[in-house]
Design an enzyme around this catalytic site. Structure first.
Site, mmCIF file in Angstrom:
data_model
loop_
_atom_site.group_PDB
_atom_site.id
_atom_site.type_symbol
_atom_site.label_atom_id
_atom_site.label_comp_id
_atom_site.label_asym_id
_atom_site.label_seq_id
_atom_site.Cartn_x
_atom_site.Cartn_y
_atom_site.Cartn_z
ATOM 1 N N ASP A 267 3.467 41.793 -50.619
ATOM 2 C CA ASP A 267 2.113 41.435 -50.736
ATOM 3 C C ASP A 267 1.980 42.818 -48.972
ATOM 4 O O ASP A 267 1.145 42.810 -48.081
ATOM 5 C CB ASP A 267 1.273 40.262 -49.950
ATOM 6 N N ASP B 152 9.539 32.740 -25.660
ATOM 7 C CA ASP B 152 8.555 33.375 -25.545
ATOM 8 C C ASP B 152 8.018 33.379 -23.724
ATOM 9 O O ASP B 152 7.440 32.226 -23.157
ATOM 10 C CB ASP B 152 7.520 33.575 -26.571
ATOM 11 N N ASP C 135 9.747 42.847 -47.739
ATOM 12 C CA ASP C 135 9.384 41.342 -48.565
ATOM 13 C C ASP C 135 9.815 41.560 -49.614
ATOM 14 O O ASP C 135 9.512 42.713 -50.874
ATOM 15 C CB ASP C 135 8.334 42.582 -48.275
ATOM 16 N N ASP D 86 8.749 38.971 -45.481
ATOM 17 C CA ASP D 86 8.803 36.783 -45.165
ATOM 18 C C ASP D 86 10.309 36.544 -45.474
ATOM 19 O O ASP D 86 11.322 37.734 -45.339
ATOM 20 C CB ASP D 86 7.988 36.680 -46.425
ATOM 21 N N GLU E 94 12.503 34.603 -22.085
ATOM 22 C CA GLU E 94 12.352 35.773 -22.397
ATOM 23 C C GLU E 94 11.590 35.941 -20.469
ATOM 24 O O GLU E 94 10.861 35.303 -20.550
ATOM 25 C CB GLU E 94 10.983 36.570 -22.983
HETATM 26 C C1 NOJ Z 1 6.243 38.368 -26.094
HETATM 27 C C2 NOJ Z 1 6.549 38.741 -26.876
HETATM 28 O O1 NOJ Z 1 7.801 39.853 -27.174
HETATM 29 C C3 NOJ Z 1 5.377 39.386 -26.818
HETATM 30 O O2 NOJ Z 1 5.080 40.313 -28.728
HETATM 31 C C4 NOJ Z 1 3.797 38.976 -26.932
HETATM 32 O O3 NOJ Z 1 2.858 39.970 -27.415
HETATM 33 C C5 NOJ Z 1 3.823 38.767 -25.968
HETATM 34 N N1 NOJ Z 1 5.331 37.285 -25.379
HETATM 35 C C6 NOJ Z 1 3.002 37.004 -25.723
HETATM 36 O O4 NOJ Z 1 3.674 36.275 -27.259
#
Ligand code: NOJ
Length: 523
Positions: free
Chosen positions: A24, A206, A20, A28, A265
């Protein structure tokens, strides 16, 4: 196509909890820039930054309202450009996180959809459906959100005429996109090009197995009771149409010079997840079958062996990981305390000895344990909706051994960090580990340097196969091509090493034996 990523070590930076700079209490981009010398010292090839784009932070940034801007909490686009340039100067590639399954209710397109009302083209960007029951007060189907509770919310709960519901596989703040609509695909093509044009080296996708849902959105035959990603609802994931998206993204990624990396993922069984890394789709997916393993030789061997079979039959190599910001830290999962930490360090040495890419999560190089965050301080929406908290793996990094509450995460004089750093965490700090011979951090650097040297002189090849085996019930041996064996003593006794040169070990050998809860590389 092979590339720098084939046997890369990629370090996951969770920006909220890395450093940080502005005081805050939330990490960042400037914090990352300031700590670039540390990142460069780790001997990794690249950094994966979890979302820093504009977001109301309902799911700590995985609810993105503007995919092409930086949230003011983290800085500005100019800061990002500086970060990217600094990483590149230090030989580090940058991956950014793209979230294509869902957005944020604050996305102007979602706001426009709400305003435009049922039947509008604006609504068709998302998954709106009429409710069920006489007054449409029941959700359109029985799907459960990954975070717990129904996967549907009323679009306009106070309206008598607008009885539509919107789908959110995650929190209610994260409406799902309608990928049946070509305008959504066009929107995301602009997003990925935006980041590629800026010079990023790749993207992490994701929930890459999400996006499309079964036609007609039928009820799920089983109502899931456990939260297990999307796995409990096959109708909400892994639909065939998703592969065309990645084929297109791959053409886009390959059209850049140098080509950009796509890592997904894909939390599915290995044989299903291998379909996402066919030669014209994503380059990599994380080996989820492996990522959640406990400390148990038999399961390592059976899961490792299965991944190898899948690699041989499909050509899809595992990308190894044992931790990320969603998973309980290995030091805790492997038993906790000093023993768990020793096992976590052995596991990391073992992982870094395997062929293929390795993804390491910030703090794993320090042996950080999971933290039982006080209930009142938990920030994870999964805790709020489903009673499972991932906060304990997201504690701000301890940089120095100070008496203050932030251990150098925030500048001195700053207030409390967004999650509390436990007292006594100075002992895990980077400063202490830099100064301590044999620390986890020093061992990590030794392992990445040796891995690179062995790759350079041809002793490690990214395409090497692995033969997994266990002797007795505790000496695990992963024998990779070219005569290198990764040995892990997973039981309570020391084990003999196979004949050969010991290249690296996570603990000093005792009378030539590998002590319990240790790992070694032998050639
Ligand atoms: C996988 C991400 O790693 C996780 O942190 C997130 O909550 C979910 N996808 C939804 O985007």
């Amino acid at each position: 196509m092979s590339g720098w990523w084939d046997d890369a070590v990629v370090y996951e930076v969770y920006p909220r909890s890395f450093a940080d700079a502005d005081g805050d209490g939330v990490g960042d981009l400037r914090g990352i820039i300031e700590r670039m010398p540390y990142l460069a010292s780790l001997g990794v090839d690249g950094l994966w930054l979890t979302p820093f784009q504009r977001s109301p932070q309902v799911d700590q940034g995985y609810d993105i309202s503007d995919y092409c801007d930086v949230d003011p909490l983290f800085g500005t686009l100019a800061d990002f450009d500086e970060l990217l340039a600094s990483a590149h100067e230090n030989g580090l590639r940058i991956l950014v996180d793209i979230v294509p399954n869902h957005t944020s209710t604050d996305n102007p397109l979602y706001e426009a959809a709400l305003a435009a009302g049922p039947g509008s083209p604006e609504r068709d960007m998302f998954v709106f459906r009429p409710g069920r029951g006489a007054d449409q007060s029941e959700p359109p189907n029985n799907w459960i959100s990954v975070f717990g509770g129904p996967a549907w919310h009323r679009a306009a709960p106070d309206s008598a005429t607008d009885t539509e519901w919107y789908l959110h596989l995650f929190s209610p703040g994260q409406p799902d996109w309608n990928w049946e609509n070509p305008a959504v695909a066009a929107y995301f093509e602009r997003v990925i090009r935006f980041w590629f044009d800026r010079g990023v080296d790749g993207i992490r996708v994701d929930v890459a197995h999400g996006l499309f849902k079964a036609e007609g959105l039928p009820d799920s035959p089983t109502v899931p009771t456990v939260i297990d990603g999307l796995r409990s609802n096959p109708l909400a994931m892994d639909q065939d149409a998703v592969h065309e998206v990645y084929r297109h993204w791959r053409r886009v990624a390959d059209s850049y010079s140098p080509g950009r990396l796509l890592v997904g993922e894909v939390n599915l069984e290995p044989i299903r997840s291998a379909r996402y890394t066919r030669p014209d789709e994503l380059h990599q997916t994380f080996a989820f079958a492996f990522a959640k393993l406990d400390w148990d030789a038999a399961t390592w061997v059976s899961v490792g062996g299965h991944l190898e079979e899948v690699r041989q039959s499909t050509g899809s190599a595992p990308s190894w990981a044992l931790e990320n910001h969603d998973i309980v830290r290995t030091a805790t999962r492997f038993g906790g305390g000093a023993l768990g930490r020793r096992r976590a360090r052995a596991a990391l040495v073992a992982l870094l000895g395997l062929p293929g890419a390795v993804y390491v999560y910030q703090g794993q190089e320090l042996g950080l344990p999971e933290v039982d965050v006080p209930v009142a301080e938990r920030a994870d929406p999964m805790w709020q909706h489903g009673g499972v908290s991932r906060d304990g793996a997201r504690i701000p990094l301890p940089w120095v051994s100070s008496a203050t509450g932030t251990h150098g995460f925030s500048p001195s004089g700053a207030g409390r960090p967004w999650l509390p750093v436990p007292e006594g965490w100075g002992r895990y700090s980077i400063q202490v580990q830099e100064e301590t011979p044999g620390s986890d951090l020093r061992l990590f650097r030794e392992a990445t340097a040796l891995r690179a040297a062995l790759a350079a002189d041809g002793a490690f090849g990214s395409g090497d196969g692995v033969r997994w085996g266990v002797d007795g019930d505790s000496r695990l041996i992963a024998e990779r091509g070219r005569g290198v064996r990764i040995v892990v003593a997973m039981g309570e006794a020391a084990v003999p090493l196979p004949p050969g040169e010991v290249l690296l070990s996570s603990e000093p050998l005792v009378d030539g034996m590998l002590p319990a809860s240790a790992a070694a590389w032998v050639r």
